[in-house]
Design an enzyme around this catalytic site. Structure first.
Site, short mmCIF file in Angstrom:
data_model
loop_
_atom_site.label_atom_id
_atom_site.label_comp_id
_atom_site.label_asym_id
_atom_site.label_seq_id
_atom_site.Cartn_x
_atom_site.Cartn_y
_atom_site.Cartn_z
CG HIS A 235 43.52 64.94 10.97
ND1 HIS A 235 44.04 64.13 9.99
CD2 HIS A 235 44.13 64.55 12.13
CE1 HIS A 235 44.91 63.28 10.52
NE2 HIS A 235 45.00 63.53 11.81
CG ASP A 262 48.59 63.84 10.76
OD1 ASP A 262 49.41 63.43 9.92
OD2 ASP A 262 48.17 63.13 11.69
NE ARG A 266 40.72 61.22 12.29
CZ ARG A 266 41.10 61.25 13.56
NH1 ARG A 266 42.37 61.42 13.87
NH2 ARG A 266 40.21 61.13 14.50
CG HIS A 295 46.74 61.16 8.41
ND1 HIS A 295 45.68 60.42 7.95
CD2 HIS A 295 46.92 60.79 9.70
CE1 HIS A 295 45.21 59.66 8.91
NE2 HIS A 295 45.94 59.87 9.99
#
Length: 485
Positions: A235, A262, A266, A295
């Site tokens: 992330h 992912d 973020r 994501h």
């Protein structure tokens, strides 16, 4: 996780008191940001008193914090079914809808709140902000060229890109990633410098070309005495990524890795993370593996910051190219025909085989109809055929003929997106970067898994967060999300 059975019959005073005790204990864990423990206690409260809308709404916000958006949605909906006037539950459900990219649904909930509470300025503000995003996305879709007819990769002209004399960063050697290049790149990124766009585009084009030739499920062989490492959500936390390599060694042919989705969003160093990972993928294609996560999708990237970050650091054209690349990432990996690793949960039926996963067509976004499935994880799973978790049967599994091999131990499933209640799953939600949250404050420890080929026993290594430059999480994301957390 939300209970759907008919809620009938009285609740005893003893159960009411026990439920309140569990709720109060859960509240304390929530204050400490220990959301997993809080969920377990709210669940116990619900078991004692399934008629309390508050318990479901409280569990919903915990699931929101853990990015369990499907669970958060079903919990909030259950709270609303128990108390149609409970505005906090509408807030929770709207946040879940927003996180799942369902802005029209979120608007309906906010509209209800503003209608019954016309003086609620907070609800009006959130409604207006949500409406802005919905209109923005609708406008982008309206003016966008049909992506099925346009291949961004074909439009890239590397020859027209000039390397300026003042550029002092790492350079590809004869157009190829080398150990020298990736080593220099990591140091360059630590100093908050930017890779030249020509090299960035070349890496993306090469990665796409390679991934297009890969299957949806990649089989990996690990020798008896060889170590293999599995990492979960990064992330965009580049300095945590560097810490993993410091603790566990750089990727190499003798130190293989699998990063299980992912990679971006973020955290505000997603560009640095993804180009480092893609560089290792090109350098060690048979010893460095990457799965697609929820994501690595266009809707998530639009809301959670990656698209904004790429556009800021490079261009919207590159952001579109990333979308093309992500669509070709493998969906799952199987180690020694025994360990199944994928970002989402298990399946909504029990007869799925490895061949079913292999036959899933990639080069697409998650289908819009995922919300119609049984899975409480819903849209944050990648593809319905691959990663929909079955809440009715938490012990569900692949066809036993696929992973149960005579003389071998019980199959292992590793995923980021399962409820902590699923104890059969060795990894659950634990192999993530440290402090995954909207202000570096999730509070979880970072961790990764190592195993050897002989026994495939997962061993966890946890780590604390490391310092990073003063760039806030979600710096490039739609600011409206911070209103919900």
């Amino acid at each position: 996780m939300a209970e759907n059975e008919e809620l009938t019959g009285p609740v005893s005073q003893e159960d009411l008191e026990a439920a309140e005790k569990f709720k109060n204990e859960a509240n304390e864990y929530f204050k400490k940001q220990n959301y997993i423990s809080a969920i377990e206690l709210y669940t116990k409260a619900i078991e004692k008193n399934p008629k309390s809308a508050v318990y479901y709404a409280n569990r919903s916000i915990c699931n929101l914090r853990l990015e369990n958006f499907g669970y958060a949605l079903t919990d909030a909906s259950q709270a609303i079914s128990l108390d149609h006037t409970y505005t906090k539950a509408y807030y929770r459900r709207a946040a879940a809808y927003m996180s799942l990219g369902k802005y029209k649904n979120a608007l309906k909930d906010f509209h209800y709140v503003t209608k019954v509470r016309p003086n609620d300025q907070d609800a009006k503000l959130k409604y207006n902000e949500c409406n802005k995003i919905a209109k923005k996305i609708a406008f982008e879709k309206a003016i966008a060229v049909d992506k099925k007819e346009v291949n961004i990769a074909d439009a890239i002209n590397l020859d027209a890109m000039t390397i300026e004399d003042e550029y002092e960063g790492p350079s590809l050697e004869d157009g190829q990633v080398t150990v020298k290049f990736v080593t220099e790149l990591m140091e360059y990124y630590k100093n908050q410098k930017k890779l030249h766009k020509k090299y960035a585009y070349k890496i993306l084009l090469d990665v796409k070309a390679y991934l297009q030739k890969q299957p949806s499920l990649v089989d990996i062989t690990v020798g008896d005495e060889e170590k293999f490492t599995i990492c979960g959500d990064i992330h965009g936390q580049y300095y945590d990524l560097m810490n993993i390599f410091k603790l566990n060694g750089l990727p190499s042919e003798s130190n293989p890795y699998l990063f299980n989705g992912d990679f971006v969003d973020r955290g505000s160093f997603s560009v640095e993370c993804i180009f480092t990972l893609f560089s290792f993928k090109l350098l060690y294609p048979n010893h460095f593996f990457m799965s697609r996560g929820n994501h690595e999708t266009v809707d998530m990237n639009r809301v959670y910051g990656f698209r904004g970050e790429v556009t800021y650091k490079y261009s919207s054209q590159m952001a579109d190219l990333f979308t093309e690349v992500y669509r070709w990432l493998p969906l799952a990996h199987c180690i020694n025909s025994k360990v199944l690793v994928m970002h989402g949960g298990l399946f909504s039926k029990d007869d799925v085989t490895l061949d079913d996963i292999r036959n899933v067509e990639r080069n697409k976004e998650p289908p819009e109809d995922v919300l119609q499935l049984v899975s409480p994880r819903l849209r944050d799973h990648l593809l319905a055929a691959v990663a929909t978790y079955n809440k009715k049967n938490p012990q569900n599994k692949l066809n036993s003929n696929d992973l149960n091999i005579p003389g071998k131990p019980t199959p292992i499933y590793i995923s980021e997106h399962l409820s902590p209640a699923n104890k059969f799953l060795h990894a659950a939600t634990r192999i993530k970067a440290k402090n995954l949250g909207y202000s570096d404050a999730m509070g979880n420890l970072g961790a990764f898994i190592t195993m050897n080929g002989k026994d495939l026993k997962p061993n966890f290594t946890s780590y604390e967060a490391v310092p990073h430059p003063d760039v806030k999480a979600m710096a490039y994301a739609d600011s409206v999300l911070s209103m919900f957390y």
